[in-house]
Design a protein around this motif. Sequence first.
Motif, PDB file in Angstrom:
ATOM      1  N   ASP A   1      -3.159  23.768  47.272  1.00 36.43           N
ATOM      2  CA  ASP A   1      -1.734  23.616  47.575  1.00 36.43           C
ATOM      3  C   ASP A   1      -0.959  24.092  46.354  1.00 36.43           C
ATOM      4  N   THR A   2      -0.126  25.113  46.538  1.00 39.42           N
ATOM      5  CA  THR A   2       0.605  25.713  45.416  1.00 39.42           C
ATOM      6  C   THR A   2       2.060  25.251  45.370  1.00 39.42           C
ATOM      7  N   ARG A   3       2.329  24.057  45.871  1.00 34.92           N
ATOM      8  CA  ARG A   3       3.717  23.598  46.034  1.00 34.92           C
ATOM      9  C   ARG A   3       4.531  23.644  44.741  1.00 34.92           C
ATOM     10  N   ASN A   4       3.875  23.483  43.591  1.00 34.75           N
ATOM     11  CA  ASN A   4       4.611  23.495  42.323  1.00 34.75           C
ATOM     12  C   ASN A   4       4.872  24.909  41.808  1.00 34.75           C
ATOM     13  N   TRP A   5       4.325  25.891  42.498  1.00 38.01           N
ATOM     14  CA  TRP A   5       4.485  27.276  42.046  1.00 38.01           C
ATOM     15  C   TRP A   5       4.966  28.162  43.189  1.00 38.01           C
ATOM     16  N   LEU A   6       4.313  28.061  44.351  1.00 42.85           N
ATOM     17  CA  LEU A   6       4.719  28.786  45.550  1.00 42.85           C
ATOM     18  C   LEU A   6       4.927  27.759  46.656  1.00 42.85           C
ATOM     19  N   PRO A   7       6.103  27.150  46.726  1.00 44.42           N
ATOM     20  CA  PRO A   7       6.342  26.068  47.691  1.00 44.42           C
ATOM     21  C   PRO A   7       5.973  26.451  49.117  1.00 44.42           C
ATOM     22  N   GLY A   8       5.259  25.532  49.784  1.00 43.52           N
ATOM     23  CA  GLY A   8       4.922  25.735  51.186  1.00 43.52           C
ATOM     24  C   GLY A   8       3.683  26.558  51.444  1.00 43.52           C
ATOM     25  N   ARG A   9       3.012  27.024  50.399  1.00 41.82           N
ATOM     26  CA  ARG A   9       1.821  27.862  50.596  1.00 41.82           C
ATOM     27  C   ARG A   9       0.547  27.097  50.281  1.00 41.82           C
ATOM     28  N   LYS A  10      -0.482  27.403  51.058  1.00 41.47           N
ATOM     29  CA  LYS A  10      -1.823  26.915  50.778  1.00 41.47           C
ATOM     30  C   LYS A  10      -2.746  28.120  50.812  1.00 41.47           C
ATOM     31  N   VAL A  11      -3.470  28.326  49.744  1.00 35.97           N
ATOM     32  CA  VAL A  11      -4.380  29.461  49.659  1.00 35.97           C
ATOM     33  C   VAL A  11      -5.808  28.948  49.616  1.00 35.97           C
ATOM     34  N   VAL A  12      -6.736  29.832  49.967  1.00 34.33           N
ATOM     35  CA  VAL A  12      -8.140  29.439  50.003  1.00 34.33           C
ATOM     36  C   VAL A  12      -8.929  30.322  49.044  1.00 34.33           C
ATOM     37  N   LEU A  13      -9.731  29.688  48.203  1.00 39.47           N
ATOM     38  CA  LEU A  13     -10.531  30.393  47.208  1.00 39.47           C
ATOM     39  C   LEU A  13     -12.005  30.068  47.406  1.00 39.47           C
ATOM     40  N   PRO A  14     -12.886  31.065  47.306  1.00 41.69           N
ATOM     41  CA  PRO A  14     -14.323  30.781  47.401  1.00 41.69           C
ATOM     42  C   PRO A  14     -14.743  29.844  46.278  1.00 41.69           C
ATOM     43  N   ILE A  15     -15.554  28.884  46.599  1.00 40.38           N
ATOM     44  CA  ILE A  15     -15.946  27.895  45.602  1.00 40.38           C
ATOM     45  C   ILE A  15     -16.753  28.536  44.471  1.00 40.38           C
ATOM     46  N   LYS A  16     -17.421  29.662  44.769  1.00 35.40           N
ATOM     47  CA  LYS A  16     -18.207  30.338  43.739  1.00 35.40           C
ATOM     48  C   LYS A  16     -17.330  30.999  42.679  1.00 35.40           C
ATOM     49  N   LYS A  17     -16.035  31.117  42.956  1.00 41.49           N
ATOM     50  CA  LYS A  17     -15.127  31.733  41.997  1.00 41.49           C
ATOM     51  C   LYS A  17     -14.551  30.716  41.014  1.00 41.49           C
ATOM     52  N   PHE A  18     -14.986  29.472  41.124  1.00 40.96           N
ATOM     53  CA  PHE A  18     -14.555  28.468  40.159  1.00 40.96           C
ATOM     54  C   PHE A  18     -15.591  28.384  39.052  1.00 40.96           C
ATOM     55  N   LYS A  19     -15.118  28.459  37.819  1.00 41.80           N
ATOM     56  CA  LYS A  19     -16.045  28.578  36.698  1.00 41.80           C
ATOM     57  C   LYS A  19     -16.229  27.290  35.912  1.00 41.80           C
ATOM     58  N   ALA A  20     -15.351  26.309  36.120  1.00 45.25           N
ATOM     59  CA  ALA A  20     -15.478  25.081  35.340  1.00 45.25           C
ATOM     60  C   ALA A  20     -14.782  23.927  36.042  1.00 45.25           C
ATOM     61  N   VAL A  21     -15.383  22.752  35.927  1.00 43.71           N
ATOM     62  CA  VAL A  21     -14.782  21.521  36.430  1.00 43.71           C
ATOM     63  C   VAL A  21     -14.776  20.508  35.296  1.00 43.71           C
ATOM     64  N   ASP A  22     -13.615  19.945  35.024  1.00 44.04           N
ATOM     65  CA  ASP A  22     -13.505  18.898  34.017  1.00 44.04           C
ATOM     66  C   ASP A  22     -13.347  17.579  34.762  1.00 44.04           C
ATOM     67  N   TRP A  23     -14.447  16.830  34.862  1.00 46.26           N
ATOM     68  CA  TRP A  23     -14.437  15.606  35.652  1.00 46.26           C
ATOM     69  C   TRP A  23     -13.593  14.521  35.003  1.00 46.26           C
ATOM     70  N   PHE A  24     -13.456  14.580  33.680  1.00 47.25           N
ATOM     71  CA  PHE A  24     -12.659  13.570  32.977  1.00 47.25           C
ATOM     72  C   PHE A  24     -11.165  13.845  33.140  1.00 47.25           C
ATOM     73  N   GLU A  25     -10.777  15.113  32.953  1.00 51.16           N
ATOM     74  CA  GLU A  25      -9.366  15.488  33.063  1.00 51.16           C
ATOM     75  C   GLU A  25      -8.947  15.746  34.508  1.00 51.16           C
ATOM     76  N   GLN A  26      -9.918  15.787  35.405  1.00 54.75           N
ATOM     77  CA  GLN A  26      -9.678  16.025  36.827  1.00 54.75           C
ATOM     78  C   GLN A  26      -8.983  17.367  37.067  1.00 54.75           C
ATOM     79  N   THR A  27      -9.595  18.410  36.518  1.00 54.49           N
ATOM     80  CA  THR A  27      -9.101  19.772  36.699  1.00 54.49           C
ATOM     81  C   THR A  27     -10.265  20.693  37.036  1.00 54.49           C
ATOM     82  N   ILE A  28      -9.964  21.774  37.760  1.00 56.80           N
ATOM     83  CA  ILE A  28     -10.948  22.819  38.002  1.00 56.80           C
ATOM     84  C   ILE A  28     -10.296  24.152  37.667  1.00 56.80           C
TER      85      ILE A  28
END
Length: 255
Positions: free
Chosen positions: A191-218
Motif C-alpha cells: 500500500d503506497t498511500r503515503n507516497w502514491l495515495p490510493g495505489r496498491k502495487v504487487v512485488l515478487p517476494i524474491k525481489k526483497f533482499k532484506a527483512v528487519d524483524w526488529f524494526e519491522q521493515t522489508i
Amino acid sequence: MVHTIYGLKGYTIGAADGDIGSVSDALFDDQTSLIRWWVVDTGHWLPGRKVLLPPAAFSPPDDASKRLPTSLTKAQIEASPDILTDKPVDRQIEEAISRHYAWDPYSIGDVPAFIAPWGTAAIGAITPEHDEKDAVAQELEVEAGENVDPHLRSAAAILGYYVNAADGEFGHVEDLVVADGLNRLTHVVVDTRNWLPGRKVVLPIKKFKAVDWFEQTIATEFTRQQIENGPEFDPGKPLDEADAEKADHVGYWRL
C-alpha cells in the motif's frame, strides 16, 4: 482469483464430517517463502484452541462460500498435538504433528512438499493409534524454548511492515499473495498511500533482499520510479496476466 493471507483469513475450514473453525494465519519459512503450516482457530468447536494443518490437507478454496475444505475428520484434527497460541512453534511440536498426520513438511522424495500441485502431497492415512493423543504428544505440549525454529514466521505478523525501496521508504505491507496450492508466498502487496495515495502495487517476494524483524521493515531492490511504473494489484486478475508489458519493464515477473 488471487488468494492472499488477509483474504483467506476467516475462511471456514470444512472437515469431512463438519466445520471445525476458520483460517487464522500461515507459518512460513523465511528462507524459502514456503508455507509449512496453516493455523486454524477452532472457535466454538474447541474453544481456546488452535491447530496446525499442512497445505496438502486442503482442497482448493471455495471463494463463493469462503470455505476451505479438507478430507481430514474432526476426530483426526482434535487428536492432533496442541500448540501454544502465544508462543513460537517448537520443532518437537512440528515433528509430533507431522507424525500424527503422516506428513513430511520438508520433502516428498526429492521434491519440496510445498511446491507440489493440488493432491500430489496427500495426507497419509491416520492409523487407529493416532486417534488419541499419546503420552509423547502430551509431553511436547510445553512452552517453546531453545528448540524453536528461528526461520518459521507468522505471515499475518508481517502485514503492516514498512517497505523500503532502493531510494527510500514508499509504503507498507498490505498483504501477501499465496500460490494456488496454498503452499508458498509469491508476492508482496504494498500500500503506497503515503507516497502514491490510493495505489496498491504487487512485488515478487524474491525481489526483497532484506527483512528487519526488529524494526519491522522489508527492503526491495526496486527504485520508487520502477515501482511507480509497475502494475497495480488486482485480486480478481491472475498475476501472470496483469499488465504484462509494465510488469516486464520493471522485472516483476522475472522470477
